[in-house]
Design a protein around this motif. Structure first.
Motif, PDB file in Angstrom:
ATOM      1  N   MET A 127       4.862   3.908  -8.985  1.00 44.60           N
ATOM      2  CA  MET A 127       5.575   2.958  -9.831  1.00 44.60           C
ATOM      3  C   MET A 127       6.472   2.084  -8.965  1.00 44.60           C
ATOM      4  N   LEU A 128       6.459   0.797  -9.246  1.00 48.00           N
ATOM      5  CA  LEU A 128       7.388  -0.146  -8.636  1.00 48.00           C
ATOM      6  C   LEU A 128       8.610  -0.207  -9.548  1.00 48.00           C
ATOM      7  N   VAL A 129       9.805  -0.016  -8.983  1.00 42.76           N
ATOM      8  CA  VAL A 129      11.024   0.103  -9.784  1.00 42.76           C
ATOM      9  C   VAL A 129      11.991  -1.023  -9.422  1.00 42.76           C
ATOM     10  N   SER A 130      12.636  -1.592 -10.422  1.00 35.75           N
ATOM     11  CA  SER A 130      13.567  -2.700 -10.181  1.00 35.75           C
ATOM     12  C   SER A 130      14.792  -2.233  -9.410  1.00 35.75           C
ATOM     13  N   LYS A 131      15.457  -3.174  -8.778  1.00 33.37           N
ATOM     14  CA  LYS A 131      16.622  -2.866  -7.942  1.00 33.37           C
ATOM     15  C   LYS A 131      17.702  -2.132  -8.718  1.00 33.37           C
ATOM     16  N   ASP A 132      17.884  -2.479  -9.988  1.00 34.74           N
ATOM     17  CA  ASP A 132      18.936  -1.848 -10.792  1.00 34.74           C
ATOM     18  C   ASP A 132      18.461  -0.592 -11.514  1.00 34.74           C
ATOM     19  N   LEU A 133      17.237  -0.152 -11.232  1.00 41.39           N
ATOM     20  CA  LEU A 133      16.655   1.075 -11.793  1.00 41.39           C
ATOM     21  C   LEU A 133      16.500   1.032 -13.309  1.00 41.39           C
ATOM     22  N   THR A 134      16.320  -0.147 -13.862  1.00 32.47           N
ATOM     23  CA  THR A 134      16.160  -0.255 -15.320  1.00 32.47           C
ATOM     24  C   THR A 134      14.711  -0.460 -15.743  1.00 32.47           C
ATOM     25  N   LYS A 135      13.876  -1.017 -14.850  1.00 28.69           N
ATOM     26  CA  LYS A 135      12.494  -1.346 -15.214  1.00 28.69           C
ATOM     27  C   LYS A 135      11.527  -0.780 -14.185  1.00 28.69           C
ATOM     28  N   ALA A 136      10.304  -0.551 -14.645  1.00 25.85           N
ATOM     29  CA  ALA A 136       9.275  -0.030 -13.748  1.00 25.85           C
ATOM     30  C   ALA A 136       7.916  -0.546 -14.189  1.00 25.85           C
ATOM     31  N   VAL A 137       6.982  -0.588 -13.239  1.00 22.14           N
ATOM     32  CA  VAL A 137       5.633  -1.025 -13.559  1.00 22.14           C
ATOM     33  C   VAL A 137       4.642  -0.317 -12.638  1.00 22.14           C
ATOM     34  N   ALA A 138       3.539   0.121 -13.197  1.00 24.20           N
ATOM     35  CA  ALA A 138       2.464   0.705 -12.391  1.00 24.20           C
ATOM     36  C   ALA A 138       1.703  -0.419 -11.697  1.00 24.20           C
ATOM     37  N   VAL A 139       1.165  -0.104 -10.519  1.00 24.54           N
ATOM     38  CA  VAL A 139       0.472  -1.128  -9.726  1.00 24.54           C
ATOM     39  C   VAL A 139      -0.877  -0.595  -9.239  1.00 24.54           C
ATOM     40  N   PRO A 140      -1.727  -0.095 -10.132  1.00 21.95           N
ATOM     41  CA  PRO A 140      -2.981   0.553  -9.710  1.00 21.95           C
ATOM     42  C   PRO A 140      -3.938  -0.377  -8.969  1.00 21.95           C
ATOM     43  N   ALA A 141      -3.839  -1.682  -9.205  1.00 18.82           N
ATOM     44  CA  ALA A 141      -4.726  -2.614  -8.511  1.00 18.82           C
ATOM     45  C   ALA A 141      -4.394  -2.688  -7.023  1.00 18.82           C
ATOM     46  N   ILE A 142      -3.159  -2.295  -6.665  1.00 17.43           N
ATOM     47  CA  ILE A 142      -2.738  -2.308  -5.257  1.00 17.43           C
ATOM     48  C   ILE A 142      -2.781  -0.893  -4.676  1.00 17.43           C
ATOM     49  N   ALA A 143      -2.141   0.048  -5.349  1.00 12.12           N
ATOM     50  CA  ALA A 143      -2.148   1.444  -4.899  1.00 12.12           C
ATOM     51  C   ALA A 143      -1.859   2.336  -6.098  1.00 12.12           C
ATOM     52  N   LYS A 144      -2.623   3.396  -6.213  1.00 13.02           N
ATOM     53  CA  LYS A 144      -2.437   4.315  -7.328  1.00 13.02           C
ATOM     54  C   LYS A 144      -1.399   5.385  -7.029  1.00 13.02           C
ATOM     55  N   THR A 145      -1.234   5.724  -5.750  1.00 11.92           N
ATOM     56  CA  THR A 145      -0.291   6.771  -5.363  1.00 11.92           C
ATOM     57  C   THR A 145       0.549   6.311  -4.170  1.00 11.92           C
ATOM     58  N   MET A 146       1.642   7.013  -3.944  1.00 14.69           N
ATOM     59  CA  MET A 146       2.507   6.705  -2.804  1.00 14.69           C
ATOM     60  C   MET A 146       1.763   6.898  -1.488  1.00 14.69           C
ATOM     61  N   GLN A 147       0.966   7.948  -1.393  1.00 17.57           N
ATOM     62  CA  GLN A 147       0.231   8.192  -0.155  1.00 17.57           C
ATOM     63  C   GLN A 147      -0.768   7.081   0.119  1.00 17.57           C
ATOM     64  N   GLN A 148      -1.418   6.579  -0.921  1.00 17.30           N
ATOM     65  CA  GLN A 148      -2.363   5.480  -0.747  1.00 17.30           C
ATOM     66  C   GLN A 148      -1.652   4.245  -0.197  1.00 17.30           C
ATOM     67  N   LEU A 149      -0.457   3.986  -0.681  1.00 21.83           N
ATOM     68  CA  LEU A 149       0.332   2.867  -0.169  1.00 21.83           C
ATOM     69  C   LEU A 149       0.670   3.065   1.299  1.00 21.83           C
ATOM     70  N   LEU A 150       1.124   4.244   1.654  1.00 24.34           N
ATOM     71  CA  LEU A 150       1.530   4.511   3.030  1.00 24.34           C
ATOM     72  C   LEU A 150       0.342   4.467   3.994  1.00 24.34           C
ATOM     73  N   ASP A 151      -0.824   4.861   3.516  1.00 26.13           N
ATOM     74  CA  ASP A 151      -2.014   4.843   4.361  1.00 26.13           C
ATOM     75  C   ASP A 151      -2.404   3.431   4.774  1.00 26.13           C
TER      76      ASP A 151
END
Length: 328
Positions: free
Chosen positions: A16-40
């Motif tokens: 999940m991508l989370v806003s700076k103020d921690l109020t909003k979030a959005v999934a980004v499966p088209a870019i990465a489904k998991t944190m490990q996938q992003l880091l890879d």
């Protein structure tokens, strides 16, 4: 950038991508489904996420939802590597002093690191399950970094660019099991159960000028049973910075993307800010009074670990846990 992993019924959760103020979030499966996938594939995917992060903070993402910390797993629910250091050598010095042991001079020049279990981390709001209070249950409030791929033998100077994310940690320790294990001369195992990490992982730029010399220059705040226990500054008295820890850990092996390295218990020479673990407070009591009066955690006790910016806004969200009896 701020990131989280929501529980979705799978081991690695949903990035999940989370806003700076921690109020909003959005999934980004088209870019990465998991944190490990992003880091890879960090260098490829990070620029794409950066654009979405700006849009999220500007209120331009219609599919954003309200961010809920209680849905978070640790940012990496499991990892290929979890190595925890002891970068605040004054803490080590204090512990040894309390038991009348001399500290080798090498401790000031060569970091202490142990390799922890990383196959299962505790969610930041989940209970700490323990079979017995007799284990000497303790929390350890720390900071950790996450790397991309790091080559073996990386220099301290080059190690800095491999630090991609920062998190908070509760490195749960079982103090009464430690002496017996260390006495065998083979290191920790049973005395270091699963750790918990903050709901949010952040890129270092989120800290602005509070991220300098590979250190976080802010207090880390711990509450025990809703009472302030300590708020030592993480940038003060840190003998080894995170770049030095990365270089040390990678001396004889490469590190895979998603490797986590912890700072060890945050500790200041100025004890007026309190401590980040029960063991340190007990050591101070032994030095002052000849015996410890503060007990280790018992079933029903709670610990809350959090870091705030200069405006009092939570940066990583909070680790908020209760110790409960484990029943198989």
């Amino acid at each position: 950038m701020k990131l989280a992993s929501y529980h979705n019924g799978r081991r690695d959760g949903q990035l999940m991508l989370v806003s700076k103020d921690l109020t909003k979030a959005v999934a980004v499966p088209a870019i990465a489904k998991t944190m490990q996938q992003l880091l890879d594939a960090w260098d490829l995917l990070y620029p794409q996420l950066s654009e979405l992060y700006e849009a999220l903070n500007d209120g331009q993402m219609d599919n954003a939802i309200a961010f809920d910390e209680t849905r978070c797993l640790s940012p990496l629910p499991r990892a290929y590597q979890w190595a925890d250091g002891s970068a605040y050598v004054n803490h080590v010095e204090l512990v040894r002093k309390a038991r009348g042991a001399e500290m080798p001079e090498s401790f000031w020049t060569d970091p202490l690191v142990y390799q922890g279990g990383s196959d299962s981390f505790i969610a930041p709001k989940a209970d700490i399950e323990m079979a017995s209070e007799e284990y000497g249950i303790d929390f350890e409030s720390e900071i950790a970094i996450v790397t991309d791929d790091v080559a073996m033998g990386v220099s301290t100077e080059n190690a800095a660019k491999h630090i991609k994310l920062l998190m908070l940690v509760n490195d749960v320790s079982l103090r009464n099991l430690i002496p017996g294990e260390l006495g065998k001369g083979f290191g920790f195992f049973q005395s270091k159960p699963s750790s918990a990490f903050s709901p949010i992982a952040i890129t270092p730029d989120e800290l602005g000028d509070k991220w300098q010399d590979s250190k976080v220059h802010l207090p880390l705040v711990t509450h025990l049973n809703s009472e302030l226990f300590g708020r030592p500054n993480a940038g003060v008295d840190m003998t080894f910075n995170f770049s030095q820890l990365v270089s040390h850990v990678a001396k004889t092996r490469p590190l895979g993307a998603g490797a986590i390295i912890g700072s060890g218990t945050i500790s200041n020479y100025d004890r007026s800010a309190g401590s980040s673990c029960l063991a340190e407070k007990r050591m101070l009591e032994i030095i002052a009074d000849g015996k410890a009066s503060t007990p280790f955690m018992r079933f029903g006790d709670t610990v809350r670990i959090e870091m705030f910016d200069e405006n009092g806004v939570s940066i990583f969200g909070s680790i908020d846990q209760k110790v409960v009896e484990y029943k198989a």
